[in-house]
Design an enzyme around this catalytic site. Structure first.
Site, PDB file in Angstrom:
ATOM      1  N   MET A   7       0.865  -1.186   0.000  1.00  8.67           N
ATOM      2  CA  MET A   7       0.000   0.000   0.000  1.00  8.67           C
ATOM      3  C   MET A   7       0.895   1.228   0.000  1.00  8.67           C
ATOM      4  O   MET A   7       1.527   1.539   1.014  1.00  8.67           O
ATOM      5  CB  MET A   7      -0.879   0.007   1.254  1.00  8.67           C
ATOM      6  CG  MET A   7      -1.752  -1.237   1.368  1.00  8.67           C
ATOM      7  SD  MET A   7      -3.162  -1.058   2.484  1.00  8.67           S
ATOM      8  CE  MET A   7      -2.335  -0.934   4.053  1.00  8.67           C
ATOM      9  N   VAL A  12       9.630   4.951   0.024  1.00 11.99           N
ATOM     10  CA  VAL A  12       9.924   3.721   0.765  1.00 11.99           C
ATOM     11  C   VAL A  12       9.451   2.484   0.002  1.00 11.99           C
ATOM     12  O   VAL A  12      10.136   1.462  -0.060  1.00 11.99           O
ATOM     13  CB  VAL A  12       9.303   3.766   2.187  1.00 11.99           C
ATOM     14  CG1 VAL A  12       9.635   2.503   2.950  1.00 11.99           C
ATOM     15  CG2 VAL A  12       9.807   4.987   2.934  1.00 11.99           C
ATOM     16  N   VAL A 123      10.770   3.844  13.490  1.00 15.62           N
ATOM     17  CA  VAL A 123      11.723   4.578  14.337  1.00 15.62           C
ATOM     18  C   VAL A 123      13.132   4.378  13.798  1.00 15.62           C
ATOM     19  O   VAL A 123      13.600   3.252  13.666  1.00 15.62           O
ATOM     20  CB  VAL A 123      11.680   4.092  15.799  1.00 15.62           C
ATOM     21  CG1 VAL A 123      12.647   4.906  16.657  1.00 15.62           C
ATOM     22  CG2 VAL A 123      10.288   4.161  16.374  1.00 15.62           C
ATOM     23  N   GLY A 125      14.431   4.832  10.825  1.00  9.17           N
ATOM     24  CA  GLY A 125      14.607   4.416   9.424  1.00  9.17           C
ATOM     25  C   GLY A 125      15.299   3.079   9.304  1.00  9.17           C
ATOM     26  O   GLY A 125      14.772   2.069   9.743  1.00  9.17           O
ATOM     27  N   LYS A 196       8.128   9.112  17.710  1.00  9.73           N
ATOM     28  CA  LYS A 196       9.098   8.012  17.732  1.00  9.73           C
ATOM     29  C   LYS A 196       9.508   7.699  19.173  1.00  9.73           C
ATOM     30  O   LYS A 196       9.646   6.537  19.559  1.00  9.73           O
ATOM     31  CB  LYS A 196      10.311   8.369  16.883  1.00  9.73           C
ATOM     32  CG  LYS A 196       9.979   8.451  15.389  1.00  9.73           C
ATOM     33  CD  LYS A 196      11.101   9.131  14.618  1.00  9.73           C
ATOM     34  CE  LYS A 196      10.810   9.157  13.113  1.00  9.73           C
ATOM     35  NZ  LYS A 196      11.750  10.068  12.409  1.00  9.73           N
TER      36      LYS A 196
END
Lengths: 403, 403
Positions: A7, A12, A123, A125, A196
């Site tokens: 989705m 990313v 959190v 990356g 985060k």
């Protein structure tokens, strides 16, 4: 063969697709089954474009084992992830807003459905943080978390430190280079880092820490002069996300803080992120790396996908018991203060009575810059408010030292 | 209920026992079933002393699910671990010598027996390193590893840097404080770090790297003056364990190197360890923390035990295909050279022809300290050997910059 339904196909998502392709020779039991996007024409010509759909019903009608959510924002991500979990799909998400807000509920739902919900990329990356915290450090009680969790602000602060430019100038350059959004509020006001920190703290302390209860201060009021004073004292200024477990209370804040030159946090510059955990058995362990970006974040999402297909289930639980978050850390701390005043000598004299180690860092016509150690932030805050009430000072601004 | 049989009850074994006890309220399905020690009387009065035995047959006759090996050294640890695996027990070990030497064979044996062999504590003590490398970064090709993997030498080098004392003095203090053994050879000659680097490199590059093929240089020839020159250039000196994958070759070395002040590795001081991986997707990620000690190492062993009882199986494979290890890194690198010579001017003149950026760091009556950048270590090494052959220099010593 595990079927992946994606989705979102932005930065990313593209990173994940690239990693699935790059690893085909090693990991050949992965298959993309469907990709949900908002606008088909925006993604024409991309890899796997034959799997694209902008129809959510069609997306959910395709067979899949793992749904990867990389669309971002709260809605409709929340509704879609919920639907996926209800349909007994494993879910991997990189969405910190979603987890900070609905993590507990979604983890409960995953448990009910007998599937896994993973969110390493939410959190830090690409840095492995949640897995080591949840699995490797499981035998520890975590005493504190201290980190640089937002790349945009760290880029801006690194620029202000290195080039001694104003906040606005650094922000503009970060925007031009794509390190900051056109509307940078969520980053520069500290909300992103707070979400985060809430995720990390909830897992570490096994009680829900809501990001809304965290003491949040952005970087938007920092001035060039703050960096000049900090440098003189041997400090950098970083946006520090910090929480401390003391007894059954958690102190949590996100705010600009002084970081000693030569410490691990001082070496985390530009878009890099890092976090230091203090565990009762292991002591301090730190993790650093790229906190965002196509392939770094893709790497974390891909790691979660592999965990699921390899049957490695972690034990991240839904901690719903919300605990109090105190706003001030009342342990010994160093603090840099800038005071607007017409009575410099008098102010120094009065403050020195309470803070004998007070050190003059610099002064201007109507300004004092002082550094001192204090037993608790409340003490210095109260002293300054008192001087303000008594008319000795016009205003003040403080920057605490991160331990 | 998982039954733990412990081989060895020294520092790490005691740490594990303490963590099992501390976590009883959270993790209640763990039970100690037997503890094998060499000498019963040495452990009288300790916790769980009713489970002690010095008889290996009795030890293996007790029921157990997981055997934890924390006795250290190669023998009889190797024979006992083999026996445990053959008896279809899962094994957790903290023994780097064992894994560096027999890891491949033991992993094969574990696979045959359908059990798990885990060894997180063998590299970096309490720091989660192997799990993130194997699991979280699985989608990456690892390009390089660079780390400080030995606490004893790092303690000594930190002391030499901070206090400008001689090697012998720093070693003596490390011994007095328990940071160095009475016979410190395995640490100070670099063997311990090389074994850990071999374990990391084997996993990262998916080919066996034997520690015996690593270019190893200890810290025992470092002098106070080396630190003075390094400091002047803005560097610290660290024992750097480094390996680089280039094409199908691996370059690997353990040696003292210059580390730039302000870099992550420069902040790793005293007994702390740290490692930086460079992955093709994630970029640089680093992990730091305590590399030894009762509770830190116990924390890593305990994490492995929990992985096994939670059914989280990693995929660390037995890479038996040994690949070539080259001894020199032939990429651009900075190098500090100390040269004994009676012809200082002549030497500088000759070297400047080949290394135009040569920089004079210091000189004494018969010594030159120079810093230069070179395209490959071979180039500078050959140039110096030539000058030696031609009689211009008596001897030389070099310290490379770690990238």
């Amino acid at each position: 063969m595990a079927k992946i339904a994606l989705m979102g196909y932005g930065v990313v998502g593209s990173g994940l697709i690239e990693l699935i392709d790059n690893n085909k020779s090693k990991i050949d039991n992965l298959e993309v089954s469907s990709i949900l996007v908002r606008c088909l024409s925006k993604h024409e010509g991309k890899k796997y474009s034959e799997y694209l759909t902008d129809n959510v019903e069609e997306f959910f009608s395709q067979e899949s084992d793992i749904v990867v959510e990389v669309m971002g924002s709260l809605h409709p991500a929340y509704e879609y992830v919920k639907r996926a979990l209800q349909a007994k799909k494993h879910v991997v998400t990189a969405n910190k807003d979603l987890i900070a807000e609905y993590g507990g509920e979604l983890l409960s739902l995953a448990k009910e459905s007998g599937v896994t919900l993973k969110f390493e990329a939410s959190v830090g990356g690409g840095i492995p943080i949640l897995k080591p915290l949840i699995e490797s450090l499981e035998g520890n009680s975590i005493k504190s978390i201290r980190g640089i969790l937002n790349g945009t602000t760290n880029y801006i602060l690194t620029k202000m430190y290195n080039e001694n430019v104003d906040y606005e100038e650094a922000l503009k350059e970060a925007q031009a280079l794509g390190f900051a959004e056109a509307n940078p509020d969520s980053d520069v006001l500290g909300y992103d880092a707070a979400r985060k920190l809430a995720i990390l703290s909830t897992i570490a302390y096994k009680n829900r820490i809501s990001w809304k209860n965290i003491n949040i201060e952005g970087i938007n009021n920092l001035e060039r002069q703050d960096f000049i004073y900090a440098k003189e004292l041997g400090y950098r200024i970083k946006l520090i996300a910090e929480s401390i477990m003391e007894g059954d209370q958690v102190y949590a804040s996100v705010r600009p803080a002084l970081v000693k030159e030569g410490s691990i946090l001082s070496t985390i510059n530009n878009e890099v992120n890092g976090v230091v955990f203090h565990g009762d058995a292991v002591g301090e362990v730190s993790f650093t790396g790229k906190g965002a970006g196509m392939l770094p974040t893709g790497s974390a999402v891909f790691g979660d996908v592999l965990d699921i297909i390899r049957g490695r289930k972690e034990t991240s639980e839904n901690y719903l018991n919300e605990i109090l978050v105190n706003r001030y850390i009342d342990s010994e701390v160093g603090v840099l203060i800038r005071i607007k005043t017409e009575e410099k000598k008098n102010v120094i004299k009065k403050l020195r009575l309470e803070f004998p180690d007070l050190q003059l860092v610099g002064e201007k016509r109507d300004e004092l810059a002082l550094y001192m150690n204090t037993l608790g932030e409340t003490k210095i805050h109260d002293a300054l408010e008192r001087l303000k009430l008594e008319g000795n000072i016009i205003s003040f601004k403080k920057l605490l030292r991160a331990v």
